[in-house]
Design a protein around this motif. Structure first.
Motif, PDB file in Angstrom:
ATOM      1  N   TRP A 174       0.801  -1.226   0.000  1.00  0.00           N
ATOM      2  CA  TRP A 174       0.000   0.000   0.000  1.00  0.00           C
ATOM      3  C   TRP A 174       0.834   1.275   0.000  1.00  0.00           C
ATOM      4  N   THR A 175       1.725   1.402   0.959  1.00  0.00           N
ATOM      5  CA  THR A 175       2.422   2.667   1.149  1.00  0.00           C
ATOM      6  C   THR A 175       3.290   3.014  -0.057  1.00  0.00           C
ATOM      7  N   ALA A 176       3.040   4.186  -0.634  1.00  0.00           N
ATOM      8  CA  ALA A 176       3.841   4.685  -1.754  1.00  0.00           C
ATOM      9  C   ALA A 176       4.784   5.758  -1.248  1.00  0.00           C
ATOM     10  N   ARG A 177       6.063   5.658  -1.605  1.00  0.00           N
ATOM     11  CA  ARG A 177       7.080   6.636  -1.220  1.00  0.00           C
ATOM     12  C   ARG A 177       7.709   7.238  -2.462  1.00  0.00           C
ATOM     13  N   THR A 178       8.249   8.415  -2.305  1.00  0.00           N
ATOM     14  CA  THR A 178       9.011   9.004  -3.403  1.00  0.00           C
ATOM     15  C   THR A 178      10.258   8.171  -3.638  1.00  0.00           C
ATOM     16  N   LEU A 179      10.578   7.931  -4.890  1.00  0.00           N
ATOM     17  CA  LEU A 179      11.734   7.094  -5.213  1.00  0.00           C
ATOM     18  C   LEU A 179      13.030   7.730  -4.739  1.00  0.00           C
TER      19      LEU A 179
END
Length: 263
Positions: free
Chosen positions: A225-230
């Motif tokens: 689920w959790t999306a982070r900046t690359l």
């Protein structure tokens, strides 16, 4: 949490929009409580419990819990987390920023809103990012008028934030909302003005720019689920549910008489 399909875009009656506004006011009240509670030493899990308790006290139900298997009521995304952060025992610290994304269902009608708040005094670079994202949402809402097109909304966001040196996330978009949490159309936060479906009176949209201090690329963590900046740069997220009316866009996740403050 994109569940849209290629279905017809719904238009809602004035009564329908009034019911969505009732749900939207619950969302606003919960977000007000969460914003006040997002202080150093609080965990994001405590925020999730607060959201659930306040929602049910107001006669509604959390919209995200169980949606495609999502395990919480609130999305709480901290610092370089863009969206869909799962609440946990993570402790908020002074200088953090936390994106609070929340939706409810009330008597069969959905509303959805998000804001990113600072824990204590934010660093100057974080304050600038939050202001740019919020103002980008304001620009997008202003473009949501009958006779305009979906592309006008995304173009307004993209132009505003890119002129200030930020990037727009492309992996996640806004959406229609009403009888379901996600309905057609998808509402990107980037694109070409004059493109896409025409906006008509009665459409209800959740417009939600996600803006990064660095590059636009994101990755989803192992929790699914959790999306982070690359590049691990800071990210901010603001959202309102709005209706397209004969008199222009109306924000359904703000109380009547409360203006959407821009900075």
């Amino acid at each position: 949490m994109d569940g849209t399909t290629r279905e017809r875009i719904a238009t809602r009656s004035a009564d329908d929009i009034a019911r969505i506004r009732e749900a939207g006011l619950v969302v606003w009240e919960v977000l007000e409580a969460l914003s006040a509670a997002a202080v150093a030493g609080t965990t994001t899990l405590e925020l999730d419990r607060l959201a659930a308790d306040r929602t049910r006290a107001l006669g509604a139900e959390p919209a995200f819990l169980g949606y495609h298997g999502y395990p919480a009521c609130l999305c709480a995304s901290v610092n370089d987390e863009v969206i869909h952060g799962i609440p946990s025992k993570r402790v908020l610290r002074a200088g953090d920023v936390v994106g609070l994304d929340y939706g409810v269902v009330l008597r069969g009608w959905y509303a959805d809103s998000a804001r990113t708040v600072a824990v204590g005094q934010p660093p100057p670079e974080a304050a600038r990012l939050l202001a740019a994202t919020r103002n980008g949402l304001a620009s997008a809402i202003a473009a949501a008028r009958a006779g305009h097109r979906i592309g006008d909304i995304g173009a307004a966001v993209q132009r505003y934030v890119e002129e200030r040196g930020y990037s727009v996330v492309r992996d996640f978009v806004g959406h229609g909302i009403g009888r379901r949490l996600h309905e057609p159309p998808q509402v990107p936060n980037y694109g070409r003005a004059g493109s896409g479906a025409s906006l008509r009176v009665g459409m209800v949209l959740a417009i939600e720019p996600m803006v990064n201090a660095g590059g636009c690329e994101v990755e989803t963590l192992d929790d699914g689920w959790t999306a982070r900046t690359l590049d691990r740069s800071l990210s901010a997220h603001f959202e309102h549910t709005i209706a397209v009316t004969e008199n222009g866009p109306e924000i359904l996740t703000l109380p009547p008489g409360v203006e959407f403050r821009v900075e």
